[in-house]
Design a protein around this motif. Structure first.
Motif, PDB file in Angstrom:
ATOM      1  N   ARG A 129       0.700  -0.938   0.346  1.00  0.00           N
ATOM      2  CA  ARG A 129       0.111  -0.224   0.328  1.00  0.00           C
ATOM      3  C   ARG A 129       0.664   1.602  -0.332  1.00  0.00           C
ATOM      4  NH1 ARG A 129      -4.978  -0.091   1.964  1.00  0.00           N
ATOM      5  NH2 ARG A 129      -5.169   1.662   3.432  1.00  0.00           N
ATOM      6  N   GLU A 130       0.913   1.875  -1.110  1.00  0.00           N
ATOM      7  CA  GLU A 130       1.377   3.090  -1.174  1.00  0.00           C
ATOM      8  C   GLU A 130       0.547   4.002  -1.698  1.00  0.00           C
ATOM      9  OE1 GLU A 130       5.036   0.986  -4.520  1.00  0.00           O
ATOM     10  OE2 GLU A 130       3.056   1.643  -4.906  1.00  0.00           O
ATOM     11  N   LEU A 131       1.277   6.132  -0.827  1.00  0.00           N
ATOM     12  CA  LEU A 131       1.253   7.055  -0.958  1.00  0.00           C
ATOM     13  C   LEU A 131       1.211   7.498  -2.180  1.00  0.00           C
ATOM     14  CD1 LEU A 131       1.507   8.501   2.550  1.00  0.00           C
ATOM     15  CD2 LEU A 131      -0.752   7.779   1.604  1.00  0.00           C
ATOM     16  N   TRP A 132       0.630   8.391  -3.477  1.00  0.00           N
ATOM     17  CA  TRP A 132       0.713   8.995  -4.822  1.00  0.00           C
ATOM     18  C   TRP A 132      -0.027   9.977  -4.933  1.00  0.00           C
ATOM     19  CZ3 TRP A 132       3.356   7.024  -8.921  1.00  0.00           C
ATOM     20  CH2 TRP A 132       3.982   5.528  -8.625  1.00  0.00           C
ATOM     21  N   TYR A 133       0.771  11.047  -4.931  1.00  0.00           N
ATOM     22  CA  TYR A 133      -0.207  12.451  -5.476  1.00  0.00           C
ATOM     23  C   TYR A 133      -0.149  12.955  -6.633  1.00  0.00           C
ATOM     24  CZ  TYR A 133      -0.250  16.737  -4.727  1.00  0.00           C
ATOM     25  OH  TYR A 133      -0.538  19.079  -4.541  1.00  0.00           O
ATOM     26  N   HIS A 134      -1.284  13.203  -6.576  1.00  0.00           N
ATOM     27  CA  HIS A 134      -1.522  13.538  -8.443  1.00  0.00           C
ATOM     28  C   HIS A 134      -1.719  15.147  -8.876  1.00  0.00           C
ATOM     29  CE1 HIS A 134      -4.824  12.401 -11.714  1.00  0.00           C
ATOM     30  NE2 HIS A 134      -3.506  13.210 -11.931  1.00  0.00           N
ATOM     31  N   GLY A 135      -0.009  15.479  -8.575  1.00  0.00           N
ATOM     32  CA  GLY A 135       0.207  16.257  -8.357  1.00  0.00           C
ATOM     33  C   GLY A 135      -0.018  17.271 -10.481  1.00  0.00           C
ATOM     34  N   ALA A 136      -1.153  16.079 -11.385  1.00  0.00           N
ATOM     35  CA  ALA A 136      -1.025  17.383 -12.135  1.00  0.00           C
ATOM     36  C   ALA A 136      -2.133  16.955 -13.305  1.00  0.00           C
ATOM     37  CB  ALA A 136      -0.151  16.256 -13.879  1.00  0.00           C
ATOM     38  N   GLY A 137      -3.038  16.752 -11.499  1.00  0.00           N
ATOM     39  CA  GLY A 137      -4.689  16.309 -12.216  1.00  0.00           C
ATOM     40  C   GLY A 137      -5.608  16.870 -11.159  1.00  0.00           C
ATOM     41  N   CYS A 138      -6.083  16.547  -9.723  1.00  0.00           N
ATOM     42  CA  CYS A 138      -6.595  17.066  -8.643  1.00  0.00           C
ATOM     43  C   CYS A 138      -6.272  17.122  -7.273  1.00  0.00           C
ATOM     44  CB  CYS A 138      -8.030  16.231  -9.027  1.00  0.00           C
ATOM     45  SG  CYS A 138      -6.962  14.035  -8.409  1.00  0.00           S
ATOM     46  N   HIS A 139      -4.976  16.874  -7.643  1.00  0.00           N
ATOM     47  CA  HIS A 139      -4.640  17.023  -6.624  1.00  0.00           C
ATOM     48  C   HIS A 139      -4.639  16.587  -5.347  1.00  0.00           C
ATOM     49  CE1 HIS A 139      -2.035  20.835  -8.392  1.00  0.00           C
ATOM     50  NE2 HIS A 139      -3.231  20.657  -9.247  1.00  0.00           N
ATOM     51  N   SER A 140      -4.993  15.188  -5.199  1.00  0.00           N
ATOM     52  CA  SER A 140      -4.945  14.333  -4.137  1.00  0.00           C
ATOM     53  C   SER A 140      -4.137  13.797  -4.182  1.00  0.00           C
ATOM     54  CB  SER A 140      -6.879  13.572  -4.659  1.00  0.00           C
ATOM     55  OG  SER A 140      -7.510  14.868  -4.871  1.00  0.00           O
ATOM     56  N   TRP A 141      -4.246  12.673  -2.661  1.00  0.00           N
ATOM     57  CA  TRP A 141      -3.281  12.515  -1.876  1.00  0.00           C
ATOM     58  C   TRP A 141      -4.281  10.517  -2.115  1.00  0.00           C
ATOM     59  CZ3 TRP A 141       2.080  12.455  -1.473  1.00  0.00           C
ATOM     60  CH2 TRP A 141       1.879  13.814  -1.289  1.00  0.00           C
ATOM     61  N   LEU A 142      -3.592   9.400  -2.893  1.00  0.00           N
ATOM     62  CA  LEU A 142      -3.860   9.051  -3.086  1.00  0.00           C
ATOM     63  C   LEU A 142      -3.279   7.325  -2.490  1.00  0.00           C
ATOM     64  CD1 LEU A 142      -5.297   8.897  -7.062  1.00  0.00           C
ATOM     65  CD2 LEU A 142      -6.654   9.285  -5.161  1.00  0.00           C
ATOM     66  N   VAL A 143      -4.371   6.509  -1.992  1.00  0.00           N
ATOM     67  CA  VAL A 143      -3.473   5.346  -1.159  1.00  0.00           C
ATOM     68  C   VAL A 143      -3.771   4.227  -2.732  1.00  0.00           C
ATOM     69  CG1 VAL A 143      -3.016   3.475   0.405  1.00  0.00           C
ATOM     70  CG2 VAL A 143      -4.122   5.551   0.755  1.00  0.00           C
ATOM     71  N   VAL A 144      -2.982   3.450  -3.098  1.00  0.00           N
ATOM     72  CA  VAL A 144      -2.522   2.338  -4.363  1.00  0.00           C
ATOM     73  C   VAL A 144      -2.378   1.600  -3.811  1.00  0.00           C
ATOM     74  CG1 VAL A 144      -1.955   1.990  -6.315  1.00  0.00           C
ATOM     75  CG2 VAL A 144      -2.542   4.781  -5.587  1.00  0.00           C
ATOM     76  N   THR A 145      -2.826   0.003  -3.547  1.00  0.00           N
ATOM     77  CA  THR A 145      -2.759  -1.070  -3.226  1.00  0.00           C
ATOM     78  C   THR A 145      -2.012  -1.737  -4.599  1.00  0.00           C
ATOM     79  OG1 THR A 145      -4.407  -1.290  -1.633  1.00  0.00           O
ATOM     80  CG2 THR A 145      -3.192  -3.809  -2.732  1.00  0.00           C
ATOM     81  N   ARG A 146      -0.441  -2.101  -4.573  1.00  0.00           N
ATOM     82  CA  ARG A 146       0.398  -2.646  -5.820  1.00  0.00           C
ATOM     83  C   ARG A 146       1.376  -3.347  -5.701  1.00  0.00           C
ATOM     84  NH1 ARG A 146       4.890  -0.864  -8.358  1.00  0.00           N
ATOM     85  NH2 ARG A 146       5.503   1.086  -6.912  1.00  0.00           N
ATOM     86  N   ASP A 147       0.966  -4.667  -6.726  1.00  0.00           N
ATOM     87  CA  ASP A 147       2.093  -5.521  -6.403  1.00  0.00           C
ATOM     88  C   ASP A 147       3.763  -4.600  -7.205  1.00  0.00           C
ATOM     89  OD1 ASP A 147       3.834  -7.567  -6.725  1.00  0.00           O
ATOM     90  OD2 ASP A 147       2.207  -9.072  -6.769  1.00  0.00           O
ATOM     91  N   THR A 148       4.585  -4.496  -6.637  1.00  0.00           N
ATOM     92  CA  THR A 148       5.687  -4.385  -7.377  1.00  0.00           C
ATOM     93  C   THR A 148       6.786  -5.319  -7.563  1.00  0.00           C
ATOM     94  OG1 THR A 148       7.004  -5.082  -4.972  1.00  0.00           O
ATOM     95  CG2 THR A 148       6.032  -2.567  -4.981  1.00  0.00           C
ATOM     96  N   ARG A 149       5.935  -6.484  -8.463  1.00  0.00           N
ATOM     97  CA  ARG A 149       7.112  -7.573  -8.902  1.00  0.00           C
ATOM     98  C   ARG A 149       6.248  -6.714 -10.446  1.00  0.00           C
ATOM     99  NH1 ARG A 149       5.386 -12.233  -5.284  1.00  0.00           N
ATOM    100  NH2 ARG A 149       3.627 -11.010  -5.524  1.00  0.00           N
ATOM    101  N   THR A 150       4.336  -6.532 -10.098  1.00  0.00           N
ATOM    102  CA  THR A 150       4.532  -6.621 -11.962  1.00  0.00           C
ATOM    103  C   THR A 150       3.468  -5.363 -11.966  1.00  0.00           C
ATOM    104  OG1 THR A 150       2.290  -7.023 -10.653  1.00  0.00           O
ATOM    105  CG2 THR A 150       3.215  -8.967 -11.408  1.00  0.00           C
TER     106      THR A 150
END
Length: 91
Positions: A52-73
């Motif tokens: 579970r990672e934090l990502w910031y949508h700086g080029a869009g809505c300027h929201s902080w998101l929690v993204v669940t991502r598999d780092t291998r794929t």
């Protein structure tokens, strides 16, 4: 990699800034030792697999998101606003 922003729809990952793991817990305020704060700020695990990672949508809505991502794929299984996660944790 494309991230499905809940506000803007699917966008290229270049529109976002990666912060790091979404789950570390900050040590307890003024009672935290310097060693505990140093560990919190600088020592992070880098596990392969689902994170579970934090990502910031700086080029869009300027929201902080929690993204669940598999780092291998780089497969993304969930995206949620960080504000909703924090509100749910406080309840």
């Amino acid at each position: 990699m494309r991230i499905d922003c809940p506000h803007c729809g699917a966008r290229d990952a270049q529109e976002f800034s990666y912060l790091g793991a979404a789950d570390p817990q900050r040590p307890n305020g003024l009672r935290a030792t310097q060693a505990a704060m140093t560990d919190y700020v600088y020592l992070r695990d880098n596990p392969a697999g689902v994170n579970r990672e934090l990502w910031y949508h700086g080029a869009g809505c300027h929201s902080w998101l929690v993204v669940t991502r598999d780092t291998r794929t780089h497969a993304i299984t969930a995206v949620e606003p960080a504000k909703a996660r924090k509100a749910g944790a406080a309840a």
